[in-house]
Design an enzyme around this catalytic site. Structure first.
Site, PDB file in Angstrom:
ATOM      1  CE1 TYR A  87      -4.027  -2.513   5.246  1.00 55.56           C
ATOM      2  CE2 TYR A  87      -3.356  -0.235   4.895  1.00 55.56           C
ATOM      3  CZ  TYR A  87      -3.794  -1.446   4.392  1.00 55.56           C
ATOM      4  OH  TYR A  87      -3.982  -1.586   3.036  1.00 55.56           O
ATOM      5  CB  SER A 135      -0.914   0.016   1.230  1.00 56.20           C
ATOM      6  OG  SER A 135      -1.569   1.269   1.360  1.00 56.20           O
TER       7      SER A 135
END
Length: 367
Positions: free
Chosen positions: A243, A230
């Site tokens: 995350y 990401s």
């Protein structure tokens, strides 16, 4: 490997559906950059302009002709250097025949993984999906996908699933590490179990699948490994600490993997693909509103999926970063700290995640 041809009904994957939006919703910097890439910045089009000027008997000494020729030569040189750079970075492509490949996708029931699985299923490829969610046999047959209920954070379950895949489909040659979970909690609100679970699924599972499936690729003498990270791995974000940290670890893992494969003489035909999407329109980030649809549009699984499929089927290594800002996000790190702070504050990313936390409680999973 099973050679039977699967009869799959002709239909678009559910993940391909786009929400109804007004036309101007899709007018953003990515669209503008895409159009420019095939017009103003394209070598062929640049030389067409030169030819058009010559067709009008424009003298070479004219300013218009000089500018057009200089621009065309600049775009040509840029294109040539781009091709050379890609070949140096990624090497020569390998041959890919879907009938001879066995594709393993983690987290392939919905979202990006679901789209990839359904797309390849429609094309009669050998697809194995590892996911904690159970899929009805009729649904699996209609999609042309073989599902294995498996928690990828559990090494024993992954090893057992791998043995079953080899028995059912053959030796895996393409691995798409897509599984992931997200928790919208601050550092102080996150428990040790929250952080450990996030890292087990988002990061440690990659180590497990690599240890399990790469040996098959080495034995077959070919393979492709896709790592879905990401852009937040470069940035971090408030209320997404676990995350973003787990995704940052994947960036380092991917580069280490490439370095190790480069040193292995049996891995010359094993390609690697790093995926670094911005905000993706899946249930994982439901409730998160982009600060700017023009500069930071939400990408769909179809946007990312088509680029992944393109690189896989070309047999190439590479990096995929969408939307546009994701490709150049690392430039932010070389700017003065004050500028970085202002850009981050102006983007509103930390506040956006905070609003999502308020709108949605608990854990959203995609495994």
């Amino acid at each position: 490997m099973s050679s039977a041809i699967k009869e799959v009904p002709a239909q678009l994957p559910k993940s391909f559906d786009r929400p109804d939006e007004p036309w101007h919703h899709y007018l953003n910097i990515d669209m503008i950059w895409y159009v420019l890439g095939y017009t103003l910045f394209h070598p062929f089009v640049s030389w067409v302009v030169v030819l058009c000027l010559r067709a009008q008997y424009t003298p070479y000494e004219n300013v218009e002709m000089r500018v057009a020729m200089a621009w065309a030569m600049l775009m040509t040189v840029n294109g040539i250097f781009g091709l050379i750079s890609d070949r140096v970075a990624w090497g020569s492509p390998r041959e890919v025949d879907l009938e001879e490949e066995v594709i393993v996708i983690t987290g392939g029931v919905d979202g990006l993984g679901g789209l990839l699985a359904e797309t390849y299923g429609m094309r009669n490829a050998n697809i194995a999906v590892l996911d904690t969610k159970e899929v009805d046999e009729d649904e699996a047959e209609n999609k042309g996908v073989v599902y294995y209920q498996c928690d990828v954070s559990d090494a024993k379950q992954v090893e057992a699933a791998a043995a079953k895949i080899v028995e059912d489909l053959g030796a895996p040659t393409i691995l798409i590490n897509n599984a992931g979970i997200v928790q919208t909690k601050s550092i102080l609100d996150s428990t040790a179990e929250d952080v450990e679970r996030t890292f087990r699924v988002n990061t440690l599972a990659h180590f497990t699948t690599l240890r399990t499936f790469v040996p098959y690729m080495l034995k077959e003498g070919r393979g492709t490994i896709v790592t879905v990270s990401s852009v937040l791995g470069h940035l971090g974000a408030a209320n997404l600490s676990a995350y973003t940290a787990s995704k940052a670890a994947l960036l380092a893992l991917h580069h280490s993997l490439r370095a190790e494969l480069a040193q292995n003489p049996d891995a010359k035909e094993i390609k690697t693909i790093l995926v670094q999407p911005g905000q993706m329109g899946t249930t994982m980030f439901a409730g998160l509103e982009t600060p700017s649809n023009f500069l930071a549009p939400v990408v769909t699984p179809a946007d990312i999926g088509k680029d992944i499929i393109r690189l896989i089927e070309r047999g190439e290594s590479g990096e995929i970063a969408l939307p546009l800002y994701s490709k150049y996000i690392q430039i932010l790190g070389v700017l003065p700290v004050g500028v970085q702070h202002l850009v981050r504050k102006w983007s509103g990313m930390d506040k956006a995640v905070g609003k999502m936390s308020e709108a949605r409680q608990g854990l959203t999973e995609k495994r």
